[in-house]
Design an enzyme around this catalytic site. Structure first.
Site, PDB file in Angstrom:
ATOM      1  N   PRO A  89      20.916  76.211   5.781  1.00  0.00           N
ATOM      2  CA  PRO A  89      19.188  76.300   5.769  1.00  0.00           C
ATOM      3  C   PRO A  89      18.881  76.022   4.365  1.00  0.00           C
ATOM      4  O   PRO A  89      17.342  75.630   3.952  1.00  0.00           O
ATOM      5  CB  PRO A  89      19.171  77.554   6.020  1.00  0.00           C
ATOM      6  CG  PRO A  89      20.394  78.728   6.932  1.00  0.00           C
ATOM      7  CD  PRO A  89      22.137  77.102   6.615  1.00  0.00           C
ATOM      8  N   ARG A 145      20.318  56.672  18.428  1.00  0.00           N
ATOM      9  CA  ARG A 145      19.332  55.998  18.870  1.00  0.00           C
ATOM     10  C   ARG A 145      18.954  54.854  17.656  1.00  0.00           C
ATOM     11  O   ARG A 145      18.533  53.745  18.228  1.00  0.00           O
ATOM     12  CB  ARG A 145      17.909  56.939  18.731  1.00  0.00           C
ATOM     13  CG  ARG A 145      17.723  58.227  19.547  1.00  0.00           C
ATOM     14  CD  ARG A 145      16.999  58.127  19.461  1.00  0.00           C
ATOM     15  NE  ARG A 145      15.133  58.078  19.854  1.00  0.00           N
ATOM     16  CZ  ARG A 145      14.578  57.389  19.253  1.00  0.00           C
ATOM     17  NH1 ARG A 145      14.322  57.750  18.237  1.00  0.00           N
ATOM     18  NH2 ARG A 145      13.996  56.656  19.703  1.00  0.00           N
ATOM     19  N   ASP A 205       8.082  53.905  17.665  1.00  0.00           N
ATOM     20  CA  ASP A 205       6.931  54.037  16.909  1.00  0.00           C
ATOM     21  C   ASP A 205       6.493  54.785  16.172  1.00  0.00           C
ATOM     22  O   ASP A 205       6.540  54.560  14.520  1.00  0.00           O
ATOM     23  CB  ASP A 205       5.797  53.187  17.405  1.00  0.00           C
ATOM     24  CG  ASP A 205       5.239  54.144  18.828  1.00  0.00           C
ATOM     25  OD1 ASP A 205       4.112  53.391  19.733  1.00  0.00           O
ATOM     26  OD2 ASP A 205       6.484  55.210  18.608  1.00  0.00           O
ATOM     27  N   GLU A 256      27.962  83.280   7.821  1.00  0.00           N
ATOM     28  CA  GLU A 256      26.813  82.783   6.306  1.00  0.00           C
ATOM     29  C   GLU A 256      26.605  81.808   5.584  1.00  0.00           C
ATOM     30  O   GLU A 256      26.766  81.529   4.373  1.00  0.00           O
ATOM     31  CB  GLU A 256      26.985  84.065   5.193  1.00  0.00           C
ATOM     32  CG  GLU A 256      26.767  85.619   5.542  1.00  0.00           C
ATOM     33  CD  GLU A 256      25.125  85.663   6.132  1.00  0.00           C
ATOM     34  OE1 GLU A 256      25.275  85.652   7.876  1.00  0.00           O
ATOM     35  OE2 GLU A 256      23.942  84.936   5.926  1.00  0.00           O
TER      36      GLU A 256
END
Ligand SMILES: CN(C)c1cccc(CNc2ccc(C(N)=O)cn2)c1
Length: 247
Positions: free
Chosen positions: A89, A154, A169, A116
């Site tokens: 994070p 992808r 797009d 953690e």
């Protein structure tokens, strides 16, 4: 592209990567995935991979040594250099631009923290990039790794067939949100397909789609609009669409 994943739950990644586009890319040899579990390198009869944080406080911290050994094993398995990317994070938010950058690499190593997180000394010494998939806390970095693997796969040449690659797009070519899409039936209790899409007039269709992307981006993500650096034609298209709104 080769992706090595350091994780206490390598089977999680293997399962999620066995399906869909990522599974097919592996079959086609476009993607090579390898998992490395720090627990396999933990010493002692408890094979510890985590311990309590110095200074007290809740949670556990992943220990340096099992991570160092797992990383060394991953690096020894293939001579190709690779950045070590840590999902946390506290990382820089993932963007399509970063995905494109990663997709161009021959190899990367993804570090999935649990608890953690990881002892800061390992991060300082070994981690090349810290990436976050969004401002929320998960039970582990594995979902972030799965997101990165999917997004970069992808973009590998040959990973998507024509029908799928159309989705390239928005967020990619032009940084705008995608336009609305419709299919059969043309008229339905929920509403009718916009006439222009059935007109066969490809210039008008392209114009309508661009205008819808601009309008959607302006209404939902004005922050993306600023980054998109609109030209005169786009600003005119957008102004026309905004004028047309009955607000
Ligand atoms: C400080 N802390 C709780 C923590 C630190 C490091 C890793 C983890 C494992 N969990 C993750 C990982 C990534 C993301 C993300 N947003 O990319 C969300 N959660 C938690």
């Amino acid at each position: 592209m080769r992706v090595d994943v350091i994780s206490l739950f390598p089977e999680f990644l293997a399962q999620s990567a066995a399906l869909g586009v990522v599974g097919r890319a592996q079959e086609r040899g476009l993607l090579e995935l390898h998992g490395w579990n720090p627990r396999d390198y933990a010493e002692g009869n408890y094979r510890r991979v985590d311990d309590r944080p110095f200074g007290g406080g809740p949670g556990m911290v992943m220990l340096i040594e099992p991570l160092r050994a797992a990383l060394a094993a991953a690096r020894a398995a293939d001579p190709q250099p690779a950045p070590l990317i840590y999902l946390s994070p506290q990382g820089r938010p993932l963007s399509q631009a970063k995905v494109r950058e990663l997709a161009a690499l021959p190899r990367m190593i993804l570090l999935c923290g649990r608890y953690e997180g990881v002892d800061e000394r390992f991060i300082a010494s070994e981690v090349d990039e810290e990436i976050s998939i969004g401002d929320y806390v998960l039970s582990g970095g594995e979902l972030g790794a799965a997101v990165i693997i999917d997004a970069v796969t992808r973009l590998q040449e040959g990973a998507l067939n024509d029908a799928e690659s159309a989705v390239q797009d928005s967020f990619e070519g032009d940084g705008l949100l995608d336009c609305p899409h419709y299919s059969h039936p043309a008229s339905h209790a929920l509403g009718n397909v916009p006439e222009v899409l059935r007109s066969g007039n490809h210039a008008a269709i392209a114009r309508w789609r661009r205008q819808q992307s601009l309008l959607r981006t302006a209404l939902r993500r004005p922050d993306l609009l600023d980054e998109a650096g609109l030209g005169k034609a786009d600003r005119k298209l957008l102004a026309e669409a905004v004028a047309g709104l009955e607000i």
